[in-house]
Design an enzyme around this catalytic site. Structure first.
Site, PDB file in Angstrom:
ATOM      1  N   HIS A   1      52.104  44.961  62.930  1.00 21.74           N
ATOM      2  CA  HIS A   1      51.219  44.018  62.234  1.00 21.74           C
ATOM      3  C   HIS A   1      51.982  43.221  61.168  1.00 21.74           C
ATOM      4  O   HIS A   1      52.560  43.822  60.264  1.00 21.74           O
ATOM      5  CB  HIS A   1      50.054  44.786  61.589  1.00 21.74           C
ATOM      6  CG  HIS A   1      49.136  43.918  60.797  1.00 21.74           C
ATOM      7  ND1 HIS A   1      48.731  44.223  59.520  1.00 21.74           N
ATOM      8  CD2 HIS A   1      48.559  42.731  61.103  1.00 21.74           C
ATOM      9  CE1 HIS A   1      47.939  43.261  59.082  1.00 21.74           C
ATOM     10  NE2 HIS A   1      47.809  42.350  60.022  1.00 21.74           N
TER      11      HIS A   1
ATOM     12  N   HIS B   1      43.880  35.013  60.264  1.00 18.25           N
ATOM     13  CA  HIS B   1      43.393  35.596  61.514  1.00 18.25           C
ATOM     14  C   HIS B   1      42.485  34.670  62.310  1.00 18.25           C
ATOM     15  O   HIS B   1      42.140  34.981  63.441  1.00 18.25           O
ATOM     16  CB  HIS B   1      42.673  36.921  61.240  1.00 18.25           C
ATOM     17  CG  HIS B   1      43.557  37.925  60.582  1.00 18.25           C
ATOM     18  ND1 HIS B   1      43.532  38.160  59.231  1.00 18.25           N
ATOM     19  CD2 HIS B   1      44.518  38.727  61.086  1.00 18.25           C
ATOM     20  CE1 HIS B   1      44.433  39.073  58.924  1.00 18.25           C
ATOM     21  NE2 HIS B   1      45.054  39.427  60.026  1.00 18.25           N
TER      22      HIS B   1
ATOM     23  N   ARG C   1      30.389  49.006  39.383  1.00 14.18           N
ATOM     24  CA  ARG C   1      30.015  50.164  38.590  1.00 14.18           C
ATOM     25  C   ARG C   1      28.534  50.012  38.229  1.00 14.18           C
ATOM     26  O   ARG C   1      28.172  49.243  37.343  1.00 14.18           O
ATOM     27  CB  ARG C   1      30.897  50.222  37.326  1.00 14.18           C
ATOM     28  CG  ARG C   1      31.042  51.592  36.656  1.00 14.18           C
ATOM     29  CD  ARG C   1      29.781  52.183  36.194  1.00 14.18           C
ATOM     30  NE  ARG C   1      29.929  53.529  35.653  1.00 14.18           N
ATOM     31  CZ  ARG C   1      29.136  54.526  36.006  1.00 14.18           C
ATOM     32  NH1 ARG C   1      28.209  54.376  36.936  1.00 14.18           N
ATOM     33  NH2 ARG C   1      29.269  55.707  35.408  1.00 14.18           N
TER      34      ARG C   1
ATOM     35  N   TYR D   1      30.981  56.118  26.482  1.00 10.30           N
ATOM     36  CA  TYR D   1      31.936  55.050  26.197  1.00 10.30           C
ATOM     37  C   TYR D   1      32.462  55.086  24.772  1.00 10.30           C
ATOM     38  O   TYR D   1      32.445  54.096  24.044  1.00 10.30           O
ATOM     39  CB  TYR D   1      31.333  53.673  26.546  1.00 10.30           C
ATOM     40  CG  TYR D   1      31.005  53.555  28.020  1.00 10.30           C
ATOM     41  CD1 TYR D   1      32.037  53.574  28.963  1.00 10.30           C
ATOM     42  CD2 TYR D   1      29.699  53.475  28.468  1.00 10.30           C
ATOM     43  CE1 TYR D   1      31.754  53.500  30.315  1.00 10.30           C
ATOM     44  CE2 TYR D   1      29.405  53.397  29.826  1.00 10.30           C
ATOM     45  CZ  TYR D   1      30.438  53.410  30.734  1.00 10.30           C
ATOM     46  OH  TYR D   1      30.159  53.347  32.071  1.00 10.30           O
TER      47      TYR D   1
HETATM   48  C1  HEM Z   1      48.803  38.590  59.222  1.00  8.20           C
HETATM   49  C2  HEM Z   1      46.990  40.308  63.383  1.00  8.20           C
HETATM   50  C3  HEM Z   1      44.187  43.405  60.889  1.00  8.20           C
HETATM   51  C4  HEM Z   1      45.836  41.526  56.726  1.00  8.20           C
HETATM   52  C5  HEM Z   1      48.532  38.786  60.574  1.00  8.20           C
HETATM   53  C6  HEM Z   1      49.154  38.037  61.653  1.00  8.20           C
HETATM   54  C7  HEM Z   1      48.665  38.546  62.799  1.00  8.20           C
HETATM   55  C8  HEM Z   1      47.722  39.577  62.468  1.00  8.20           C
HETATM   56  C9  HEM Z   1      49.045  38.099  64.212  1.00  8.20           C
HETATM   57  C10 HEM Z   1      50.152  36.915  61.482  1.00  8.20           C
HETATM   58  C11 HEM Z   1      49.410  35.611  61.552  1.00  8.20           C
HETATM   59  C12 HEM Z   1      50.273  34.397  61.327  1.00  8.20           C
HETATM   60  O1  HEM Z   1      51.088  34.421  60.393  1.00  8.20           O
HETATM   61  O2  HEM Z   1      50.112  33.429  62.069  1.00  8.20           O
HETATM   62  C13 HEM Z   1      46.094  41.304  63.056  1.00  8.20           C
HETATM   63  C14 HEM Z   1      45.410  42.118  64.028  1.00  8.20           C
HETATM   64  C15 HEM Z   1      44.641  43.022  63.329  1.00  8.20           C
HETATM   65  C16 HEM Z   1      44.827  42.733  61.906  1.00  8.20           C
HETATM   66  C17 HEM Z   1      45.541  41.995  65.542  1.00  8.20           C
HETATM   67  C18 HEM Z   1      43.748  44.116  63.829  1.00  8.20           C
HETATM   68  C19 HEM Z   1      43.953  44.756  64.957  1.00  8.20           C
HETATM   69  C20 HEM Z   1      44.330  43.123  59.541  1.00  8.20           C
HETATM   70  C21 HEM Z   1      43.573  43.729  58.468  1.00  8.20           C
HETATM   71  C22 HEM Z   1      44.041  43.166  57.308  1.00  8.20           C
HETATM   72  C23 HEM Z   1      45.080  42.240  57.634  1.00  8.20           C
HETATM   73  C24 HEM Z   1      42.487  44.781  58.655  1.00  8.20           C
HETATM   74  C25 HEM Z   1      43.614  43.401  55.865  1.00  8.20           C
HETATM   75  C26 HEM Z   1      42.911  44.365  55.387  1.00  8.20           C
HETATM   76  C27 HEM Z   1      46.815  40.615  57.041  1.00  8.20           C
HETATM   77  C28 HEM Z   1      47.589  39.897  56.071  1.00  8.20           C
HETATM   78  C29 HEM Z   1      48.439  39.044  56.795  1.00  8.20           C
HETATM   79  C30 HEM Z   1      48.164  39.266  58.200  1.00  8.20           C
HETATM   80  C31 HEM Z   1      47.512  40.050  54.544  1.00  8.20           C
HETATM   81  C32 HEM Z   1      49.412  38.049  56.206  1.00  8.20           C
HETATM   82  C33 HEM Z   1      50.773  38.618  56.107  1.00  8.20           C
HETATM   83  C34 HEM Z   1      51.717  37.593  55.505  1.00  8.20           C
HETATM   84  O3  HEM Z   1      51.504  36.388  55.704  1.00  8.20           O
HETATM   85  O4  HEM Z   1      52.658  38.023  54.873  1.00  8.20           O
HETATM   86  N1  HEM Z   1      47.659  39.694  61.103  1.00  8.20           N
HETATM   87  N2  HEM Z   1      45.715  41.688  61.797  1.00  8.20           N
HETATM   88  N3  HEM Z   1      45.216  42.222  58.999  1.00  8.20           N
HETATM   89  N4  HEM Z   1      47.198  40.222  58.315  1.00  8.20           N
HETATM   90 FE1  HEM Z   1      46.443  40.930  60.041  1.00  8.20          FE
HETATM   91  N1  MTE Z   2      24.828  46.389  33.506  1.00  4.30           N
HETATM   92  C1  MTE Z   2      23.710  46.967  33.972  1.00  4.30           C
HETATM   93  N2  MTE Z   2      22.550  46.323  33.815  1.00  4.30           N
HETATM   94  N3  MTE Z   2      23.743  48.184  34.553  1.00  4.30           N
HETATM   95  C2  MTE Z   2      24.924  48.874  34.719  1.00  4.30           C
HETATM   96  O1  MTE Z   2      24.933  49.966  35.282  1.00  4.30           O
HETATM   97  N4  MTE Z   2      27.362  48.912  34.268  1.00  4.30           N
HETATM   98  C3  MTE Z   2      28.344  48.478  33.276  1.00  4.30           C
HETATM   99  C4  MTE Z   2      28.438  46.962  33.231  1.00  4.30           C
HETATM  100  N5  MTE Z   2      27.134  46.365  33.180  1.00  4.30           N
HETATM  101  C5  MTE Z   2      26.118  48.290  34.222  1.00  4.30           C
HETATM  102  C6  MTE Z   2      26.019  47.002  33.634  1.00  4.30           C
HETATM  103  C7  MTE Z   2      29.682  49.013  33.461  1.00  4.30           C
HETATM  104  S1  MTE Z   2      29.982  50.563  32.851  1.00  4.30           S
HETATM  105  C8  MTE Z   2      30.716  48.256  33.963  1.00  4.30           C
HETATM  106  S2  MTE Z   2      32.299  48.844  34.035  1.00  4.30           S
HETATM  107  C9  MTE Z   2      30.467  46.882  34.472  1.00  4.30           C
HETATM  108  O2  MTE Z   2      29.092  46.516  34.404  1.00  4.30           O
HETATM  109  C10 MTE Z   2      30.911  46.772  35.915  1.00  4.30           C
HETATM  110  O3  MTE Z   2      30.688  45.483  36.405  1.00  4.30           O
HETATM  111  P1  MTE Z   2      30.848  45.201  37.960  1.00  4.30           P
HETATM  112  O4  MTE Z   2      30.013  46.190  38.728  1.00  4.30           O
HETATM  113  O5  MTE Z   2      30.427  43.782  38.174  1.00  4.30           O
HETATM  114  O6  MTE Z   2      32.313  45.390  38.266  1.00  4.30           O
HETATM  115 MO    MO Z   3      32.239  51.038  33.042  1.00  5.29          MO
END
Ligand code: HEM
Ligand code: MTE
Ligand code: MO
Length: 467
Positions: free
Chosen positions: A40, A65, A139, A322
């Site tokens: 990947h 993607h 949270r 807190y």
């Molecule tokens: C890049 C395929 C799942 C994150 C790519 C590229 C391919 C690809 C072909 C290169 C695309 C290009 O540059 O033209 C796939 C396939 C997946 C998959 C087939 C599943 C089977 C995921 C998931 C994530 C992810 C689940 C994130 C949670 C990324 C990232 C890049 C990338 C960040 C960019 C890398 C870079 O440019 O340095 N993927 N991907 N991919 N993919 Fe995936």
């Molecule tokens: N405001 C309400 N009304 N109820 C909540 O439970 N959690 C607080 C705050 N504001 C809370 C809240 C706490 S402890 C945090 S750390 C932040 O919301 C988290 O914000 P987020 O869920 O958008 O990241």
């Molecule tokens: Mo928090």
């Protein structure tokens, strides 16, 4: 033509390790991508986040993607289709107060389902300077209220001689719109490291109870001015009440000093937008407080009421939570009234790549992470060590430049270094310095506290090196 093999979602879910094979779905198609994981281009650990489930929520984060060649590549791994009968929604208890909570992104690492508390995994946390809304840490202390934006009203209690306001969303939008990039951190971020020293009460946050967004809304100072409030001599506080409440009707609440609320330079917002979108339900729809430089707990979500009082909020979360204490204070001796409520947070940094326990290749290693400090203090340096803190190198700071005294958002950082030859393991450490020259403590034990808050010791990651 043969009909495709049919799988249930449960079967797909059970294929998420190299032992079982790694399956994913896109639409109704099922793919076995075990052989592709190591190929990947985005790295195996990112692909693995989607193992056993749908690709859509992850691909929504990465536009690369949506190109045809990516679809064609994936098509080679197709093994069948999802069972169209397998659409039974999980049955919900109607008496469940959490039944109306929103659907969440599957990448989030859930620390508690009810109330919902979750953090983005390290490999996604620092991929973007601005955290995508869908993976911003969440949270909640209570169920997410379901509020109607049409009938929503924000009640601002007026000053004596002034007048109270009941603001609709449209009313709030008539105030000058102010936009600011702010990092939110929960006081409990990195609590799990405190637990390793000695048990604490609280959610086991790792390094992800922190995220950054661009918030937009009315400035609190403008709204308070319209209600007739001015800076007064007596010690005063602005109290916020959420519209989320427990079965006894007690709402979430918190307060900040009036001086901060009235200071235009402090940029305290009544925010109705997060990264250009209406606030997501989990983050306070339709309106929340954003208090730059201040602990997450004061950024009250689902805001219902704002008042100016001579005392801090009487909320449990302001008075009985807190707060920080000495390591020797325990639940028998703790006196919550003796400590101030946490407002500005201390300097913080953590490593997001590589991760603890990971195996890396010899040659070169890239260390990545984030750094931030409370109160608008800028991060001036991040030091990284590969030998447990004996020698240090300064990391390169990425992300937006910080404004002096208004450094509300984090810096991302990275360091690319050769792995010292012959090393079988590395003890990687990071520590940040802010512009008041505040530093992080080197170990956790001296800052341990019974609630596990303010956990900001040097972050340490141990990795093995493949020779
Ligand atoms: C890049 C395929 C799942 C994150 C790519 C590229 C391919 C690809 C072909 C290169 C695309 C290009 O540059 O033209 C796939 C396939 C997946 C998959 C087939 C599943 C089977 C995921 C998931 C994530 C992810 C689940 C994130 C949670 C990324 C990232 C890049 C990338 C960040 C960019 C890398 C870079 O440019 O340095 N993927 N991907 N991919 N993919 Fe995936
Ligand atoms: N405001 C309400 N009304 N109820 C909540 O439970 N959690 C607080 C705050 N504001 C809370 C809240 C706490 S402890 C945090 S750390 C932040 O919301 C988290 O914000 P987020 O869920 O958008 O990241
Ligand atoms: Mo928090």
């Amino acid at each position: 033509q043969e009909s495709p093999r049919i799988y249930t979602k449960e079967e797909v879910r059970s294929h998420k390790s190299p032992q079982t094979g790694i399956w994913v779905t896109l639409g109704s198609d099922v793919f076995d991508v075990t052989e592709f994981v190591d190929l990947h281009p985005g790295g195996p650990s990112k692909l693995m986040l989607a193992a056993g489930g749908p690709l859509e929520p992850f691909w929504a984060l990465y536009a690369v993607h949506s190109q045809p060649h990516v679809r064609e590549l994936l098509a080679q791994y197709k093994i069948g289709e999802l069972d169209p009968e397998d659409n039974v929604a999980p049955t919900l208890e109607t008496s469940d107060p959490y039944a109306e909570d929103p659907v969440r992104h599957p990448a989030l690492k859930v620390n508690s389902q009810r109330p919902f508390n979750a953090e983005p995994p390290p490999e996604l946390l620092t991929e973007n300077y601005i955290t995508p809304n869908s993976i911003f840490f969440t949270r909640n202390h209570l169920p997410v209220p379901n509020l109607d934006p049409e009938t929503y009203r924000l009640h601002i209690v007026g000053a004596p001689g002034g007048h109270s306001l009941s603001l609709s969303l449209d009313d709030l939008r008539k105030f000058p719109k102010h936009e600011v990039t702010v990092t939110l951190q929960c006081a409990g971020n990195r609590r799990s490291e405190m637990t390793q020293v000695k048990e604490v009460k609280g959610l086991e946050w790792r390094t992800g109870a922190i995220s950054t967004a661009r918030w937009a809304g009315a400035r609190l100072c403008d709204v308070l001015a319209q209600a007739g409030h001015q800076l007064c001599e007596t010690e005063a506080h602005v109290c916020f009440e959420g519209l989320d409440s427990d079965p006894t009707g007690t709402a979430y609440g918190a307060s900040i000093p009036l001086a901060r609320a009235l200071d235009p330079e402090a940029e305290v917002l009544l925010a109705y937008e997060m990264n250009g979108q209406p606030l997501p339900r989990d983050h306070g729809f339709p309106v929340r407080v954003v208090v730059p430089g201040v602990v997450g707990a004061r950024h009250v979500k689902w805001l219902g009421r704002v008042s100016v009082e001579t005392e801090e909020s009487h909320s449990h979360w302001q008075r009985r939570d807190y707060k920080g204490f000495s390591p020797s204070v325990d639940w028998d001796t703790v006196d919550f009234d003796s400590a101030p409520s946490i407002q500005e947070l201390p300097v913080q940094s953590a490593i997001t790549e590589p991760q603890d326990g990971q195996t890396i290749e010899s040659g070169e290693v890239t260390v990545k992470g984030y750094a931030w400090s409370g109160g608008g203090r800028a991060v001036i340096r991040v030091d990284v060590s590969l030998d447990g803190g004996l020698t240090w190198q300064a990391a390169e700071l990425d992300g937006e430049e910080q404004r002096p005294r208004k450094a509300w958002a984090w810096r991302l950082w990275q360091l690319q270094v050769p792995v010292p030859t012959g090393q079988k393991e590395l003890n990687i450490v990071c520590k940040a310095v802010d512009d008041s020259y505040n530093v992080q403590p080197d170990t956790v034990a001296p800052i341990w506290n019974l609630r596990g808050v303010l956990s900001n010791a040097w972050h340490r990651v141990h990795v093995r090196v493949i020779p």
